[in-house]
Design a protein around this motif. Sequence first.
Motif, PDB file in Angstrom:
ATOM      1  N   VAL A 241       0.806  -1.412   0.016  1.00 33.61           N
ATOM      2  CA  VAL A 241       0.075  -0.028  -0.055  1.00 33.61           C
ATOM      3  C   VAL A 241       1.147   1.268   0.072  1.00 33.61           C
ATOM      4  CG1 VAL A 241      -1.813   1.253   1.301  1.00 33.61           C
ATOM      5  CG2 VAL A 241      -1.672  -1.192   1.350  1.00 33.61           C
TER       6      VAL A 241
ATOM      7  N   ASN B 278       1.076   3.787   1.673  1.00 34.14           N
ATOM      8  CA  ASN B 278       1.517   4.382   3.050  1.00 34.14           C
ATOM      9  C   ASN B 278       2.196   3.451   3.853  1.00 34.14           C
ATOM     10  OD1 ASN B 278      -0.104   2.214   4.034  1.00 34.14           O
ATOM     11  ND2 ASN B 278      -1.604   3.647   5.299  1.00 34.14           N
TER      12      ASN B 278
ATOM     13  N   ASP C 218       1.810   0.317   4.433  1.00 36.56           N
ATOM     14  CA  ASP C 218       0.986  -0.771   4.807  1.00 36.56           C
ATOM     15  C   ASP C 218       1.044  -2.141   3.927  1.00 36.56           C
ATOM     16  OD1 ASP C 218       0.766   0.394   7.337  1.00 36.56           O
ATOM     17  OD2 ASP C 218      -1.415   1.017   6.857  1.00 36.56           O
TER      18      ASP C 218
ATOM     19  N   TYR D 100      -5.354  -6.943   6.544  1.00 41.76           N
ATOM     20  CA  TYR D 100      -4.491  -5.681   6.650  1.00 41.76           C
ATOM     21  C   TYR D 100      -3.568  -5.716   7.771  1.00 41.76           C
ATOM     22  CZ  TYR D 100      -3.946  -0.895   5.735  1.00 41.76           C
ATOM     23  OH  TYR D 100      -3.417   0.481   5.474  1.00 41.76           O
TER      24      TYR D 100
ATOM     25  N   SER E 295      -0.741  -3.203   9.292  1.00 42.59           N
ATOM     26  CA  SER E 295      -0.345  -1.758   9.382  1.00 42.59           C
ATOM     27  C   SER E 295       0.975  -1.716  10.095  1.00 42.59           C
ATOM     28  CB  SER E 295      -1.289  -1.137  10.312  1.00 42.59           C
ATOM     29  OG  SER E 295      -1.068   0.233  10.714  1.00 42.59           O
TER      30      SER E 295
ATOM     31  N   SER F 270      -2.158   1.491  13.169  1.00 43.52           N
ATOM     32  CA  SER F 270      -3.897   1.657  12.683  1.00 43.52           C
ATOM     33  C   SER F 270      -4.828   0.824  13.538  1.00 43.52           C
ATOM     34  CB  SER F 270      -4.060   1.366  11.206  1.00 43.52           C
ATOM     35  OG  SER F 270      -5.449   1.178  10.781  1.00 43.52           O
TER      36      SER F 270
ATOM     37  N   GLU G 182      -5.189   1.824   1.121  1.00 43.25           N
ATOM     38  CA  GLU G 182      -5.178   2.380   2.638  1.00 43.25           C
ATOM     39  C   GLU G 182      -6.384   2.098   3.506  1.00 43.25           C
ATOM     40  OE1 GLU G 182      -3.037   5.987   2.972  1.00 43.25           O
ATOM     41  OE2 GLU G 182      -2.068   5.905   1.088  1.00 43.25           O
ATOM     42  N   ASP G 183      -6.114   1.845   4.594  1.00 42.00           N
ATOM     43  CA  ASP G 183      -7.416   1.518   5.313  1.00 42.00           C
ATOM     44  C   ASP G 183      -8.560   2.442   5.347  1.00 42.00           C
ATOM     45  OD1 ASP G 183      -5.852   2.814   7.085  1.00 42.00           O
ATOM     46  OD2 ASP G 183      -6.324   1.595   8.812  1.00 42.00           O
ATOM     47  N   TRP G 184      -8.054   3.821   5.431  1.00 40.44           N
ATOM     48  CA  TRP G 184      -9.004   4.957   5.508  1.00 40.44           C
ATOM     49  C   TRP G 184      -9.789   4.979   4.143  1.00 40.44           C
ATOM     50  CZ3 TRP G 184      -8.231   8.585   1.716  1.00 40.44           C
ATOM     51  CH2 TRP G 184      -6.544   8.847   1.359  1.00 40.44           C
ATOM     52  N   GLN G 185      -9.357   4.538   3.092  1.00 39.06           N
ATOM     53  CA  GLN G 185     -10.022   4.538   1.819  1.00 39.06           C
ATOM     54  C   GLN G 185     -11.067   3.409   1.643  1.00 39.06           C
ATOM     55  OE1 GLN G 185      -6.242   4.333  -0.537  1.00 39.06           O
ATOM     56  NE2 GLN G 185      -6.783   6.257  -1.591  1.00 39.06           N
TER      57      GLN G 185
END
Length: 154
Positions: free
Chosen positions: A64, A66, A68, A84, A86, A90, A117-120
């Motif tokens: 990813v 970032n 991750d 996932y 991190s 996260s 990315e997890d926020w996505q």
Amino acid sequence: MYELITLFFVVLHFKLAFAGKLRFGLDLLLLYEEYRAGWQKDVFPNYEDEYDRVWHNKMCFQKVFNGDYIAIELEPENYGKVVYLSHDGSENHGLYIADNFKEFLMNYAAVGCTGGEDWQWEPFYTKGKGIDPTCENAQAWHKVLGINPKELEG
């Protein structure tokens, strides 16, 4: 007019989903796994530590932006699930986002490869289902992208 105003608010809701990527392949698999193994060895070596353990016994298939990773679980109790990883704390670290690789590909594509990315992908996550192309946010996202969910079946 109502439809246009609704669409505006939907787009505003997803404004952070500005880029998505799905990049994997056999030519990258060994490289990504080497990166993951390096993080495990150098930063998360303690299998007995709950946070570190998540980095162990995985096969990474996506790096990813970032730093991750997204990987396939190799531990017997959750073998084959997509997880996932991190590197920076996260709350989604260790979260299973699909039951298997095929499900991940299908569901991730169905939400427009919204980003690794997890926020996505988090707006499309449903507890117990992982990335969920049938959730309310995914349905709104389909409208924004002009995706007909029926075309994704099959």
